[in-house]
Design a protein around this motif. Structure first.
Motif, PDB file in Angstrom:
ATOM      1  N   ALA A 137      74.230  32.971  41.107  1.00  0.00           N
ATOM      2  CA  ALA A 137      73.863  34.374  40.893  1.00  0.00           C
ATOM      3  C   ALA A 137      73.095  34.981  42.066  1.00  0.00           C
ATOM      4  O   ALA A 137      72.938  36.196  42.126  1.00  0.00           O
ATOM      5  CB  ALA A 137      73.026  34.501  39.616  1.00  0.00           C
ATOM      6  N   THR A 138      72.615  34.142  42.990  1.00  0.00           N
ATOM      7  CA  THR A 138      71.755  34.698  44.049  1.00  0.00           C
ATOM      8  C   THR A 138      72.189  34.362  45.477  1.00  0.00           C
ATOM      9  O   THR A 138      71.758  35.037  46.410  1.00  0.00           O
ATOM     10  CB  THR A 138      70.290  34.206  43.886  1.00  0.00           C
ATOM     11  N   ILE A 174      63.915  33.467  47.773  1.00  0.00           N
ATOM     12  CA  ILE A 174      63.704  33.063  46.376  1.00  0.00           C
ATOM     13  C   ILE A 174      63.296  31.591  46.375  1.00  0.00           C
ATOM     14  O   ILE A 174      63.864  30.786  47.122  1.00  0.00           O
ATOM     15  CB  ILE A 174      65.027  33.191  45.586  1.00  0.00           C
ATOM     16  N   VAL A 175      62.341  31.248  45.526  1.00  0.00           N
ATOM     17  CA  VAL A 175      61.945  29.846  45.410  1.00  0.00           C
ATOM     18  C   VAL A 175      62.396  29.334  44.051  1.00  0.00           C
ATOM     19  O   VAL A 175      62.039  29.911  43.017  1.00  0.00           O
ATOM     20  CB  VAL A 175      60.411  29.687  45.506  1.00  0.00           C
ATOM     21  N   VAL A 176      63.181  28.285  44.069  1.00  0.00           N
ATOM     22  CA  VAL A 176      63.596  27.674  42.807  1.00  0.00           C
ATOM     23  C   VAL A 176      62.783  26.398  42.620  1.00  0.00           C
ATOM     24  O   VAL A 176      62.791  25.515  43.486  1.00  0.00           O
ATOM     25  CB  VAL A 176      65.111  27.367  42.802  1.00  0.00           C
ATOM     26  N   ALA A 190      67.329  37.041  35.929  1.00  0.00           N
ATOM     27  CA  ALA A 190      67.687  36.603  34.569  1.00  0.00           C
ATOM     28  C   ALA A 190      68.904  37.384  34.063  1.00  0.00           C
ATOM     29  O   ALA A 190      69.823  36.816  33.464  1.00  0.00           O
ATOM     30  CB  ALA A 190      66.497  36.784  33.623  1.00  0.00           C
ATOM     31  N   LYS A 191      68.938  38.676  34.339  1.00  0.00           N
ATOM     32  CA  LYS A 191      70.072  39.496  33.896  1.00  0.00           C
ATOM     33  C   LYS A 191      71.362  39.057  34.588  1.00  0.00           C
ATOM     34  O   LYS A 191      72.431  38.990  33.962  1.00  0.00           O
ATOM     35  CB  LYS A 191      69.809  40.967  34.224  1.00  0.00           C
ATOM     36  N   ALA A 192      71.263  38.775  35.883  1.00  0.00           N
ATOM     37  CA  ALA A 192      72.452  38.350  36.642  1.00  0.00           C
ATOM     38  C   ALA A 192      72.964  37.007  36.122  1.00  0.00           C
ATOM     39  O   ALA A 192      74.175  36.793  35.975  1.00  0.00           O
ATOM     40  CB  ALA A 192      72.112  38.259  38.133  1.00  0.00           C
ATOM     41  N   VAL A 193      72.028  36.111  35.816  1.00  0.00           N
ATOM     42  CA  VAL A 193      72.394  34.790  35.300  1.00  0.00           C
ATOM     43  C   VAL A 193      73.091  34.938  33.948  1.00  0.00           C
ATOM     44  O   VAL A 193      74.109  34.293  33.667  1.00  0.00           O
ATOM     45  CB  VAL A 193      71.122  33.908  35.186  1.00  0.00           C
ATOM     46  N   SER A 194      72.569  35.826  33.116  1.00  0.00           N
ATOM     47  CA  SER A 194      73.137  36.028  31.791  1.00  0.00           C
ATOM     48  C   SER A 194      74.558  36.607  31.897  1.00  0.00           C
ATOM     49  O   SER A 194      75.477  36.209  31.174  1.00  0.00           O
ATOM     50  CB  SER A 194      72.205  36.969  31.032  1.00  0.00           C
ATOM     51  N   LYS A 195      74.736  37.525  32.836  1.00  0.00           N
ATOM     52  CA  LYS A 195      76.064  38.129  33.061  1.00  0.00           C
ATOM     53  C   LYS A 195      77.064  37.039  33.458  1.00  0.00           C
ATOM     54  O   LYS A 195      78.179  36.961  32.923  1.00  0.00           O
ATOM     55  CB  LYS A 195      75.915  39.167  34.174  1.00  0.00           C
TER      56      LYS A 195
END
Ligand code: PMP
Ligand code: GLU
Length: 398
Positions: free
Chosen positions: A110-111, A200-202, A256-261
């Motif tokens: 997603a990113t 982004i840090v995961v 979170a929205k992108a992941v859900s999509k």
């Protein structure tokens, strides 16, 4: 006719799962192999969690769940993050997936755009690099070794960052090394990250509860970067629920929205029954977590004691997770009794499996040739026998 995509052809097979499969095959042939390859708790899922799943079946939790997970579970995750980590998330920032594995892959897909760089200190869990490949990103590794307890310094992190860096992926407690970053060590890395606002840090915190240091710091707790930290966690390791397949990401709302999509198009919401079980894990008594951690600690002490008596294995004392990651270069170049040459750590892992009947994983699978990984998530008796077999097999090398 070639049917297989370049995308899949370029992927490596998961070596952790492959070694475990190989050891299961040998067992089926009647060979008594002890499996120290796959990293999974040997405990049964606690009874109160299983009862919640029974209840969910009786209550007809048989319909599609919402794509990001039931609100009640996402609220339970938010409560956990507040209670244990001091973080304030709302349920719309949580997406529940099929294990932490899918949560991670979702976030990467997603990113990360094609050509983006993802910085990963190694040794690192086998799947990170492959997930980055799926996203057509470029992995930039920061190799570390046993002498620095497998930890990356702020200087080395800074040196790995370029204008194309999109993501930094950190895992503490670490698979495969068992190293745990202290709050101060993390703060030093955060000071570097602060200077790069587009990254982004995961934070893969799946081993949070299998930690012998007595304290755990979530990367999400550093306010200066909190708006771009994604936390990955789940129930697999802490609650002995690997097969239930529930993990989550806790992320800034847009991510979170992108992941859900994304998840809505290829897997939908995770298993309804397993989600209700996970909810019970987070809301019920946490005693089982402490009990299992105590057992892992006892086993850690046992394997460290036994492994440190085996000439040729150099070890650190892991502070978390359930892995030991010995350096084995002193054994390379030797010859086994059956005449095979042990040139690489992969040859050693194969020799230990075929002649010592102990399954381990080659460090090369984690980006660290010259090491092998033992998972000590098995009974004390199994561990004693396995370490004796390894000692004997290693002593037979000339
Ligand atoms: N991250 C790490 C570091 C792991 O070792 C694992 C092991 N399975 C995962 C993520 C994935 O966990 P899950 O079983 O919840 O998918
Ligand atoms: N994470 C565990 C391991 O490293 C389980 C297997 C996997 O998912 O890779 O062995």
């Amino acid at each position: 006719m070639e049917f297989i995509s370049q995308r899949v052809k370029s992927l490596a097979v998961s070596q952790t799962l492959a070694m475990s499969q190989k050891s299961a095959e040998l067992r089926q042939q009647g060979i008594d192999v002890i499996n120290l390859s796959v990293g999974e708790p040997d405990f049964y899922t606690p009874d109160h969690i299983k009862a919640a799943a029974d209840q969910a079946i009786a209550d007809n939790y048989s319909f599609y769940s919402p794509v990001p997970g039931y609100l009640s579970l996402r609220q339970a995750v938010c409560d956990k993050l507040a209670r244990e980590n001091g973080l304030s998330f709302t349920p719309d920032c949580i997406v529940v997936s099929n294990g932490a594995k899918q949560a991670l892959c979702n976030v990467i897909l997603a990113t990360v755009n094609p050509g983006d760089e993802v910085v990963i200190p190694t040794p690192a869990w086998v799947s990170y690099v492959e997930m980055v490949k799926l996203a057509e990103g470029i992995t930039v590794t920061i190799p570390t070794g046993i002498d620095s307890d497998f930890k990356v310094t702020p200087e080395r992190l800074e040196a790995a960052i370029t204008a194309r860096t999109r993501m930094i992926l950190l895992c503490s407690p670490s698979n495969p090394t068992g190293s745990v970053y202290s709050r101060d060590e993390l703060a030093a890395l955060v000071a570097v990250i602060e200077r790069h606002p587009d990254i982004i840090v995961v934070a893969d915190e799946i081993y949070e509860h299998i930690n012998y240091t007595g304290s755990f710091t979530s990367l999400g707790s550093f306010k200066s970067i909190a708006d771009r930290v994604v936390i990955i966690n789940g129930v697999s390791k802490a609650y002995a629920m690997t097969g239930w397949r529930i993990g989550y990401c806790a992320a800034p709302l847009a991510i979170a929205k992108a992941v859900s999509k994304l998840q809505g198009q290829y897997t939908s919401g995770a298993s309804s029954i397993a989600q209700k079980a996970a909810e019970a894990a987070y809301t019920g008594s946490q005693e089982c977590v402490a009990e299992m951690c105590a057992a892992f600690r006892r086993r850690r002490d046992l394997v460290v004691e036994k492994a440190s008596q085996i000439p040729g294995l150099r070890i650190n004392v892991p502070q978390g997770a359930f892995y030991l990651f010995p350096e084995v270069s002193a054994l390379l170049g030797k010859t086994a009794p059956d005449g095979r040459k042990i040139e690489t750590s992969g040859d050693l892992a194969m020799y230990l499996l075929e002649c010592g009947h102990v399954a381990t994983v080659d460090g090369a699978a984690f980006g660290a040739p010259g090491y092998i990984r033992f998972s000590y998530a098995t009974s004390d008796d199994n561990l004693r026998i396995a370490m004796e077999r390894i000692a004997k097999a290693v002593a037979a090398l000339k």
